[in-house]
Design a protein around this motif. Structure first.
Motif, PDB file in Angstrom:
ATOM      1  N   SER A 111     -13.126   2.058  10.399  1.00  0.00           N
ATOM      2  CA  SER A 111     -12.975   0.941  11.307  1.00  0.00           C
ATOM      3  C   SER A 111     -13.458   1.201  12.786  1.00  0.00           C
ATOM      4  O   SER A 111     -14.238   0.510  13.326  1.00  0.00           O
ATOM      5  CB  SER A 111     -11.710   0.334  11.385  1.00  0.00           C
ATOM      6  OG  SER A 111     -11.738  -0.762  12.261  1.00  0.00           O
TER       7      SER A 111
ATOM      8  N   VAL B  57       0.868  -1.186  -0.037  1.00  0.00           N
ATOM      9  CA  VAL B  57      -0.040   0.301   0.043  1.00  0.00           C
ATOM     10  C   VAL B  57       0.863   1.353   0.092  1.00  0.00           C
ATOM     11  O   VAL B  57       0.612   2.095  -0.718  1.00  0.00           O
ATOM     12  CB  VAL B  57      -0.875   0.110   1.398  1.00  0.00           C
ATOM     13  CG1 VAL B  57      -1.508   1.407   1.299  1.00  0.00           C
ATOM     14  CG2 VAL B  57      -1.801  -1.251   1.010  1.00  0.00           C
TER      15      VAL B  57
ATOM     16  N   GLY C 177     -11.171   0.405   3.763  1.00  0.00           N
ATOM     17  CA  GLY C 177     -10.113  -0.194   2.638  1.00  0.00           C
ATOM     18  C   GLY C 177     -10.581   0.436   1.313  1.00  0.00           C
ATOM     19  O   GLY C 177     -10.032   0.976   0.292  1.00  0.00           O
TER      20      GLY C 177
ATOM     21  N   ILE D 221      -7.855  -2.212   0.425  1.00  0.00           N
ATOM     22  CA  ILE D 221      -7.225  -1.426  -0.555  1.00  0.00           C
ATOM     23  C   ILE D 221      -6.746  -1.919  -1.787  1.00  0.00           C
ATOM     24  O   ILE D 221      -6.876  -1.637  -2.901  1.00  0.00           O
ATOM     25  CB  ILE D 221      -6.228  -0.378   0.100  1.00  0.00           C
ATOM     26  CG1 ILE D 221      -6.883   0.513   0.979  1.00  0.00           C
ATOM     27  CG2 ILE D 221      -5.019   0.225  -1.162  1.00  0.00           C
ATOM     28  CD1 ILE D 221      -5.952   1.426   1.541  1.00  0.00           C
TER      29      ILE D 221
ATOM     30  N   GLY E  27      -8.094  -3.150   6.262  1.00  0.00           N
ATOM     31  CA  GLY E  27      -8.144  -2.329   5.344  1.00  0.00           C
ATOM     32  C   GLY E  27      -7.285  -2.136   4.075  1.00  0.00           C
ATOM     33  O   GLY E  27      -7.478  -1.878   3.088  1.00  0.00           O
ATOM     34  N   TYR E  28      -5.897  -2.524   4.622  1.00  0.00           N
ATOM     35  CA  TYR E  28      -5.212  -2.570   3.369  1.00  0.00           C
ATOM     36  C   TYR E  28      -5.368  -3.623   2.422  1.00  0.00           C
ATOM     37  O   TYR E  28      -5.393  -3.372   1.325  1.00  0.00           O
ATOM     38  CB  TYR E  28      -3.616  -2.873   4.047  1.00  0.00           C
ATOM     39  CG  TYR E  28      -3.154  -1.595   4.894  1.00  0.00           C
ATOM     40  CD1 TYR E  28      -3.685  -0.264   4.806  1.00  0.00           C
ATOM     41  CD2 TYR E  28      -2.065  -1.868   5.804  1.00  0.00           C
ATOM     42  CE1 TYR E  28      -2.945   0.671   5.473  1.00  0.00           C
ATOM     43  CE2 TYR E  28      -1.525  -0.620   6.560  1.00  0.00           C
ATOM     44  CZ  TYR E  28      -1.913   0.523   6.243  1.00  0.00           C
ATOM     45  OH  TYR E  28      -1.628   1.582   6.974  1.00  0.00           O
TER      46      TYR E  28
ATOM     47  N   ALA F 198      -9.433   3.186  -1.406  1.00  0.00           N
ATOM     48  CA  ALA F 198      -9.078   2.707  -2.652  1.00  0.00           C
ATOM     49  C   ALA F 198     -10.049   3.570  -3.803  1.00  0.00           C
ATOM     50  O   ALA F 198      -9.434   3.896  -4.886  1.00  0.00           O
ATOM     51  CB  ALA F 198      -9.382   1.377  -2.965  1.00  0.00           C
TER      52      ALA F 198
ATOM     53  N   ILE G 130      -9.299   4.423   6.899  1.00  0.00           N
ATOM     54  CA  ILE G 130      -9.530   2.873   7.406  1.00  0.00           C
ATOM     55  C   ILE G 130      -9.847   3.090   9.053  1.00  0.00           C
ATOM     56  O   ILE G 130     -10.682   2.533   9.398  1.00  0.00           O
ATOM     57  CB  ILE G 130      -8.178   2.192   7.090  1.00  0.00           C
ATOM     58  CG1 ILE G 130      -8.119   1.795   5.642  1.00  0.00           C
ATOM     59  CG2 ILE G 130      -8.195   0.772   7.810  1.00  0.00           C
ATOM     60  CD1 ILE G 130      -6.892   1.159   5.010  1.00  0.00           C
TER      61      ILE G 130
ATOM     62  N   SER H 162      -5.323   7.241   3.179  1.00  0.00           N
ATOM     63  CA  SER H 162      -5.938   6.053   3.264  1.00  0.00           C
ATOM     64  C   SER H 162      -6.150   5.357   4.499  1.00  0.00           C
ATOM     65  O   SER H 162      -6.902   4.675   4.998  1.00  0.00           O
ATOM     66  CB  SER H 162      -5.346   4.901   2.067  1.00  0.00           C
ATOM     67  OG  SER H 162      -5.450   5.276   0.885  1.00  0.00           O
ATOM     68  N   THR H 163      -4.916   5.392   5.147  1.00  0.00           N
ATOM     69  CA  THR H 163      -4.605   4.853   6.629  1.00  0.00           C
ATOM     70  C   THR H 163      -5.811   5.580   7.400  1.00  0.00           C
ATOM     71  O   THR H 163      -6.393   4.920   8.312  1.00  0.00           O
ATOM     72  CB  THR H 163      -3.560   4.886   7.116  1.00  0.00           C
ATOM     73  OG1 THR H 163      -2.309   4.248   6.207  1.00  0.00           O
ATOM     74  CG2 THR H 163      -3.276   4.367   8.574  1.00  0.00           C
TER      75      THR H 163
END
Length: 220
Positions: free
Chosen positions: A115, A96, A192, A142, A138-139, A196, A111, A107-108
């Motif tokens: 979450s 990622v 994720g 993605i 989550g990754y 994405a 997530i 993105s993190t």
């Protein structure tokens, strides 16, 4: 050298280029540096007896547990919990992060929010939830979604590899009686997918009819 999709031989997003492998190597080193920090936090928690996993974890439906949305991914119930999360975190996080630092950070964040809030709204009020599992799922979301929306076959190949290694853990998104936050896994996966799509690289026509990559969302 330029390919039909507009990418060049020095494009870090192009599988097989030197830039791609260089980005992958840097990402791996960075993720390997993150895990010792998590171990340090756990060591301080245990050594100083401050019970961070209880005081800073997510407590569903309770205002005093809402700050755990941001803190819980950095905390773990014990070292065994952290050990089990370390390898998939490094593996998935590397691929990622290799796609770009800003995309990785934003993105993190998405997530963590999806979450964490998902756990806070749907989890048991008698529980305290900690761990990086939501980020890991989550990754995974993605990479799977990027493989589809960006037509990135190497992302799908990574997901296939992870599926072969950790496929049984995907059952963690299903309700269970065990002391596992399936809500964190499920909403992490959904976060994720959302990240994405939000931060995807779309194809745009270049000046000579070539296709080039540009982010859909402009990041600061």
């Amino acid at each position: 050298m330029t390919w039909r999709d507009g990418s060049t031989s020095d494009d870090p997003q192009r599988f097989g280029t030197e830039a791609f492998y260089a980005a992958l190597g840097r990402a791996f080193v960075a993720m390997c540096a993150v895990v010792p920090v998590l171990f340090l936090i756990e060591a301080l928690d245990v050594g100083l007896h401050v019970n961070l996993d209880v005081t800073a974890g997510i407590i569903p439906h309770r205002i005093q547990g809402l700050d755990g949305v941001f803190f819980s991914p950095f905390l773990h119930a014990d070292f065994n919990h952290l050990y089990s999360n370390s390898i998939p975190l490094i593996l998935l996080g590397t691929f990622v992060l290799a796609a770009g630092t800003r995309r990785f950070l934003w993105s993190t964040l998405v997530i963590i929010l999806v979450s964490g809030l998902g756990v806070w709204f749907t989890g048991s009020p008698n529980s305290v939830v900690v761990g990086a599992s939501g980020v890991i799922f989550g990754y995974l979301g993605i990479l799977l979604t990027r493989g589809v929306v960006e037509r990135s076959w190497w992302n799908l190949a990574v997901v296939l590899l992870v599926g072969l290694l950790y496929g049984w853990q995907l059952l963690g998104i299903l309700p269970t009686d065990e002391l596992i936050s399936w809500q964190g896994h499920l909403f992490g996966l959904l976060g994720g997918v959302a990240a994405a799509i939000l931060f995807r690289r779309r194809r745009a026509d270049g000046p000579a009819g070539a296709r080039s990559e540009s982010p859909t969302v402009t990041l600061p």
